[in-house]
Each structure stands twice: as C-alpha cells, then as structure tokens.
Design an enzyme around this catalytic site. Sequence first.
Site, PDB file in Angstrom:
ATOM      1  N   PRO A 139       0.758  -1.256   0.000  1.00  0.00           N
ATOM      2  CA  PRO A 139       0.000   0.000   0.000  1.00  0.00           C
ATOM      3  C   PRO A 139       0.787   1.303   0.000  1.00  0.00           C
ATOM      4  O   PRO A 139       0.421   2.238  -0.707  1.00  0.00           O
ATOM      5  CB  PRO A 139      -0.847  -0.119   1.275  1.00  0.00           C
ATOM      6  CG  PRO A 139      -0.977  -1.577   1.512  1.00  0.00           C
ATOM      7  CD  PRO A 139       0.339  -2.145   1.100  1.00  0.00           C
TER       8      PRO A 139
ATOM      9  N   ASN B 242       5.651   0.967   3.681  1.00  0.00           N
ATOM     10  CA  ASN B 242       5.672  -0.485   3.500  1.00  0.00           C
ATOM     11  C   ASN B 242       6.789  -0.901   2.556  1.00  0.00           C
ATOM     12  O   ASN B 242       7.456  -1.914   2.775  1.00  0.00           O
ATOM     13  CB  ASN B 242       4.333  -0.971   2.948  1.00  0.00           C
ATOM     14  CG  ASN B 242       3.169  -0.733   3.894  1.00  0.00           C
ATOM     15  OD1 ASN B 242       2.069  -0.421   3.438  1.00  0.00           O
ATOM     16  ND2 ASN B 242       3.382  -0.847   5.186  1.00  0.00           N
TER      17      ASN B 242
ATOM     18  N   THR C  76       1.964   2.108  -5.764  1.00  0.00           N
ATOM     19  CA  THR C  76       1.833   3.534  -6.061  1.00  0.00           C
ATOM     20  C   THR C  76       2.327   4.308  -4.843  1.00  0.00           C
ATOM     21  O   THR C  76       1.625   4.402  -3.827  1.00  0.00           O
ATOM     22  CB  THR C  76       0.375   3.897  -6.377  1.00  0.00           C
ATOM     23  OG1 THR C  76      -0.059   3.138  -7.519  1.00  0.00           O
ATOM     24  CG2 THR C  76       0.250   5.387  -6.706  1.00  0.00           C
TER      25      THR C  76
ATOM     26  N   LYS D 128       2.100   7.622 -13.054  1.00  0.00           N
ATOM     27  CA  LYS D 128       0.971   6.986 -12.370  1.00  0.00           C
ATOM     28  C   LYS D 128       0.251   7.981 -11.463  1.00  0.00           C
ATOM     29  O   LYS D 128      -0.991   8.017 -11.411  1.00  0.00           O
ATOM     30  CB  LYS D 128       1.455   5.793 -11.541  1.00  0.00           C
ATOM     31  CG  LYS D 128       0.361   5.083 -10.733  1.00  0.00           C
ATOM     32  CD  LYS D 128      -0.680   4.452 -11.643  1.00  0.00           C
ATOM     33  CE  LYS D 128      -1.878   3.903 -10.879  1.00  0.00           C
ATOM     34  NZ  LYS D 128      -1.554   2.850  -9.908  1.00  0.00           N
TER      35      LYS D 128
ATOM     36  N   LYS E 210      -4.851   8.009   0.011  1.00  0.00           N
ATOM     37  CA  LYS E 210      -3.403   7.939  -0.203  1.00  0.00           C
ATOM     38  C   LYS E 210      -3.022   8.319  -1.621  1.00  0.00           C
ATOM     39  O   LYS E 210      -2.124   9.132  -1.863  1.00  0.00           O
ATOM     40  CB  LYS E 210      -2.905   6.532   0.133  1.00  0.00           C
ATOM     41  CG  LYS E 210      -1.393   6.369   0.071  1.00  0.00           C
ATOM     42  CD  LYS E 210      -0.886   5.871  -1.280  1.00  0.00           C
ATOM     43  CE  LYS E 210      -1.339   4.457  -1.567  1.00  0.00           C
ATOM     44  NZ  LYS E 210      -0.712   3.907  -2.810  1.00  0.00           N
TER      45      LYS E 210
END
Length: 317
Positions: free
Chosen positions: A75, A79, A107, A189, A264
Amino acid sequence: MSGDYGFIGLGAMGYAMAGMVRKSLPQETTLYIYDVYAPSCERFISESGSYGPIVSVRSAKECATKTKTIISIVPTGANVREVYLDTERGVMAAPMDSQRLILECSTIESEVAREVAKELAQAERGTYIDTPVSGGVPAAEARTLSFLIGRAWNEEDDMSVRAQQCMEMMGQKKKFFWCGNLGAGLAAKISNNYISCSVLLIIAEAMAVGVRSGIDPKLLQAVIHNSTGQSFMGDHVNPVPGVVAHAPSSNNWKLGFKTQMMIKDISLGVEAAKRVGIEPRMASTAVEIWKEAAADPRCIDRDGSSVWLHINDISET
C-alpha cells in the site's frame, strides 16, 4: 525466465497479479510468496497450486534469498521501505546478488522509489525498477494491465529485457510505457490517479443528479458513454449497482479499491503538484470528500485481509 520468482503483497491487486504470474511461469519454476496476512498466502496456494509449485515464506528476506526476480505491490511508501530496507527481515538482509531484478508495482512517492533503489544498488541487492500498474483488479485478472516503467527501453539491456518478459505475464506489451528515468513511472501513475480519483467523484454526483431527476440509470450510463462525459471510470467503476455488470458496485464491492487507499493515491497527486509549483485545487477538494467517505462505517475493513501491517509488528512465531 531463468531462476525462481518471488511475489510480495497479496492484497486484491497483488493476488490477481500473482495468479497470472503462476499461470504463466514454466510448471517447474517455483513461485515464492509473502504477505503479512498469512491466510491470503494459504488461499492463494489452494487456488493456484495446480499451475506449479508455490511456497509461502515468512519474510521479504527469505523471498529474496530464494529468487532471481521479485515483484511487489504494497500500500504505502513506508511499506516499501520495510520490505526492501529492513536490515533483519527485508531484502537488504538477503544475500548479495547484483543480478536480482526487482519490479516494484506499488503507487508511492517517486522520491521513496529513488531512495530504495539507490540503497539496494549500493548494497548489491539487486536492480529496483518502479513499475506501477493501472487497470485495476479486472485488468489484472484479464492479463491486460498497463505498466508505467521508470526506466528507458534498451534491447541491449538485460534488465530491461527481463523486466519486459516478466511484465508480459501480467499485462499487454502495447500498454508498457517506458518513462525514461527511475521514479518517472510513478510520476506518470500519480498524474493518472490525479484524474481517476477525482473524476470518480464527479461521476457519482452526476449519476445521482440524473437518477433523482427521473432518468433510468442504465439509460443515463449509455448517454454518458456515447457523449462527451465518457471515461474509463464511468465505464468500469460506475457507482450505481446494476448499471455496469463488472463494476464493483454490481458485485457487492468485491472487486473494489479501498476507500482509504483513495485518500493515499490522491494525496500523492496533491503533494506532487505542490512540489512543482501547481496549486492542486481539484485534488485538494477530492481528498476531503474521500476522507468523509472513508469515515463511513460501510467503508471500514472488517476482516483485516487487505491491511498491510508493519513488518516489525509481525512476530517470527
């Protein structure tokens, strides 16, 4: 496709992508999988084990130790740092291998990708390439994902060739966009998500206006699809149940993207805009609306299956 493969992160997207990888690999090749939520690994082995050997491992370190190619999708940037830079359980703790190829599909911030790639390269733990994907779970399940790649295509470059072969197990070559530099795939992206995360809110409002004005929702969708309001999100993620058969809204939201993750993704767009001197008025408003939606009890994850915990919170036992 020399050597065994590793896949890290079995959320909804990762689960579908890993399934395509297992189906596409030679039957004798082992796919090592890792996710902090062990039941996802168990279910994946049960559903995809007939295509070839799958081994669930207990850390990113173990995954990297056993493989020449790693694909990951988790996510957040935090992470990603944990997966790769943790000195006890991350890829950084695995044996040195400068020929290890790492395709990181999350992403996240371009800056985080560049930081992680630099540290891995200096430690000779592999070549990290940002390869965020677009198309959602339906595209992952249909093997039609788009890949936005933070590298320049060069047929003489072994890592580029290997990366393309790997991505072809999950997407279509015509939808591979080689964006030139490390982090550029993520910049592309984030720009795309700036649009998609915002326009979905507009679609929801527009559908509500039309339906409450007495227009049949399927007719309204057909009008929009054949008019200037047409968009990918309207055609595939229409929020009115029963309008688009394959949309999450028509499937009890099983194929959906978590509302909290929308915050996010659109926030990354806000931050990127400000860094280059653009006032993100549209996305800033969208963030606040998504925050309101995320607070709704219907948007709270109850089973924990898609929650990526911190590596340090997972015990060895």
